[in-house]
Design a protein around this motif. Structure first.
Motif, mmCIF file in Angstrom:
data_model
loop_
_atom_site.group_PDB
_atom_site.id
_atom_site.type_symbol
_atom_site.label_atom_id
_atom_site.label_comp_id
_atom_site.label_asym_id
_atom_site.label_seq_id
_atom_site.Cartn_x
_atom_site.Cartn_y
_atom_site.Cartn_z
ATOM 1 N N ARG A 6 -38.459 -15.892 47.840
ATOM 2 C CA ARG A 6 -38.845 -17.317 47.003
ATOM 3 C C ARG A 6 -39.043 -18.403 48.310
ATOM 4 O O ARG A 6 -38.314 -18.456 49.064
ATOM 5 N N ILE A 7 -40.299 -19.021 48.202
ATOM 6 C CA ILE A 7 -40.857 -19.738 49.102
ATOM 7 C C ILE A 7 -41.254 -21.225 48.716
ATOM 8 O O ILE A 7 -41.465 -21.085 47.418
ATOM 9 N N ALA A 8 -40.694 -22.252 49.393
ATOM 10 C CA ALA A 8 -41.044 -23.589 48.834
ATOM 11 C C ALA A 8 -42.162 -24.275 49.706
ATOM 12 O O ALA A 8 -41.996 -23.976 51.071
ATOM 13 N N VAL A 9 -43.174 -24.579 49.183
ATOM 14 C CA VAL A 9 -44.225 -25.459 50.100
ATOM 15 C C VAL A 9 -44.058 -26.750 49.585
ATOM 16 O O VAL A 9 -44.698 -27.237 48.362
ATOM 17 N N ILE A 10 -43.863 -27.584 50.565
ATOM 18 C CA ILE A 10 -43.603 -29.070 50.221
ATOM 19 C C ILE A 10 -44.871 -29.943 50.599
ATOM 20 O O ILE A 10 -45.184 -29.998 51.674
ATOM 21 N N GLY A 11 -45.723 -30.319 49.717
ATOM 22 C CA GLY A 11 -47.078 -30.993 49.924
ATOM 23 C C GLY A 11 -48.333 -30.075 49.274
ATOM 24 O O GLY A 11 -48.448 -29.093 50.060
ATOM 25 N N ALA A 12 -48.648 -30.554 48.262
ATOM 26 C CA ALA A 12 -50.077 -29.797 47.861
ATOM 27 C C ALA A 12 -51.261 -30.437 48.080
ATOM 28 O O ALA A 12 -52.296 -30.254 47.323
ATOM 29 N N GLY A 13 -51.554 -30.596 49.404
ATOM 30 C CA GLY A 13 -52.807 -30.981 50.170
ATOM 31 C C GLY A 13 -53.365 -29.582 50.480
ATOM 32 O O GLY A 13 -52.902 -28.408 50.422
ATOM 33 N N PRO A 14 -54.366 -29.772 51.323
ATOM 34 C CA PRO A 14 -55.065 -28.567 52.061
ATOM 35 C C PRO A 14 -54.137 -27.623 52.553
ATOM 36 O O PRO A 14 -54.237 -26.339 52.432
ATOM 37 N N SER A 15 -53.210 -28.235 53.484
ATOM 38 C CA SER A 15 -52.344 -27.318 54.163
ATOM 39 C C SER A 15 -51.414 -26.523 53.443
ATOM 40 O O SER A 15 -51.070 -25.476 53.668
#
Length: 455
Positions: A6-15
């Protein structure tokens, strides 16, 4: 192990999207990704930073939409890091975390008068005309005839071009309605774009620079003396982009003015030293510079010759910097999350399972596409580490557990399906007016538009 990582990515911009894409493309581990953003809308800088009259750049969202459509990905919009979900919550529910929040603040000029009304960052102005919810209610001081834009990068070029265009031209773009309405009544006649070093050191790209020569509503003004190439800058002319920029600027300097309603003055070898005014900006004192070599670097030093520009608004565009996330290490001087190649560093070394990508990792450099390789590099580090990372408790490692956590905190999560509904409304409104879209500019407008959908 049977369950996915399970992975969280904080920030839904290009990166954030590029990191998610790289996680999905790798074949070593089964993963699921929650892409978390504080706004109900995805795409970050593509939606709120790219100029509204540069629609082609925004087509990258077609790729992002495909990434979000993958069943292994969830977009959790309108979820604020630090309140709706905390650092401890992430550590309890995810095996790894990627911070991809960009650089939403700006660097100051450090001169007297910078806090006067009418002095602000170009970042704020860009967010305002792009319909960012944080700036939707701002009233810009467009009742002045002169505006100074400090900096010679593409953002400075963007804000200057928007100020120079007519409201009718902008009405064909996805510029926010509130901005078009205010720009319609703009009294701005002179826009001064200021670079402390020479034309050969300017950071804008030739394509953006050329657009000044194509403005319907504004003449471009360049002093021939300020775009001459001195001996120190001669070596920089070996760079084709630099040589082309200087060539274009020198062409501008020879153009006859056509008497258009507005003028864009491209100035070089000048530095702001004081913003003048009592309650609001009334002028900008600048000092003329000369170039000198210092430790192998071409630096600008003041000559003691001053000039005052008659401006009522100053926009600084001298660099972005990141903002600290609650509980996450932060280097305030550099404006980034401290890291080793992408592995987040705390006081006692690398923090296992925590990574960063994009501007919050490396500082504000490159264009939208630059973030792809940066994100891939960080994901590769995660793949090197994954076998040795400790796993969170299986009962917490589910989408349902995160949903329950957010529900308990009263968060009103906006899903990607919700976003597609908002996107459809915006584009249909735009189509009726011959525009790419008509943006929702506040979170409340977005949530209200979703009421029928959520039932």
């Amino acid at each position: 192990m049977t369950r996915p990582l399970r992975i969280a990515v904080i920030g839904a911009g290009p990166s954030g999207f590029y990191a998610t894409e790289a996680l999905l493309k790798q074949t070593q581990y089964d993963v699921t990704v929650d892409l978390i953003d504080r706004l109900p809308t995805p795409y970050g800088l593509v939606r709120y930073g790219v100029a509204p009259d540069h629609q082609k750049i925004k087509s990258v969202t077609n790729i992002f939409q495909k990434i979000a459509a993958n069943p292994k990905v969830r977009f959790l919009g309108n979820v604020n890091f630090g309140t709706d979900i905390t650092y401890d919550d992430l550590k309890a529910h995810y095996d790894a975390i990627f911070y991809t929040v960009g650089a939403s603040s700006d660097r100051s000029l450090g001169i007297p008068g910078e806090d006067l009304k009418g002095s602000m960052s170009a970042t704020e102005f860009v967010a305002w005309y792009n319909g960012h919810p944080d700036y939707a209610d701002r009233v810009m001081p467009l009742d002045v005839e002169g505006v100074a834009v400090v900096g010679v990068g593409n953002v400075a070029v963007d804000v200057s071009r928007i100020l120079a265009k007519t409201a009718e031209e902008l009405a064909l773009t996805d510029t926010a309605d509130h901005a078009i309405e205010q720009l319609k009544h703009s009294k701005v006649k002179d826009i001064y774009v200021l670079g402390r070093r020479g034309a050969a050191q300017a950071k804008f790209t030739t394509k953006e620079l050329r657009e000044f020569g194509e403005l319907l509503n504004a003449d471009v003004v360049v002093d021939p003396a300020e775009v001459q190439v001195d001996e120190l800058s001669a070596k920089e002319m070996e760079n084709p982009g630099t040589a082309k920029n200087v060539e274009v600027l020198q062409e501008f300097s020879k153009k006859h003015l056509e008497g258009k309603p507005r003028r864009v003055h491209l100035r070089f070898l000048v530095s702001p030293v004081e913003i003048i005014g009592t309650d609001r900006v009334e002028g900008l004192k600048i000092e003329k510079n000369k170039l000198v070599e210092q430790d192998g670097w071409i630096a600008a030093v003041g000559t003691g010759e001053f000039e005052t520009l008659n401006v009522g608004m100053v926009l600084r565009s001298v660099g972005y910097k990141g903002v600290a996330l609650p509980g996450v290490p932060f280097d305030a001087r550099k404006g980034v999350i401290p890291n080793e190649g992408g592995r987040v560093k705390g006081e006692n070394g690398v923090l296992p399972g925590e990574y960063t990508a994009g501007w919050i990792k490396r500082g504000p450099s490159g264009v939208v596409g630059t973030n792809k390789a940066c994100a891939v590099d960080s994901v590769n580090l995660f793949l090197e580490d994954a076998a040795n990372l400790s796993r969170v408790d299986d009962s917490n490692a589910t989408p349902e557990a995160v949903d329950a956590l957010l529900a308990a905190k009263g968060a009103r999560v906006v899903t990607f399906q919700d976003w597609l509904e908002l996107d459809k409304v915006e584009t249909e409104k735009g189509k009726a007016l011959g525009r790419p879209r008509v943006k929702f500019a506040t979170v409340q407008e977005m949530l209200s538009a979703l009421e029928p959908v959520k039932g």
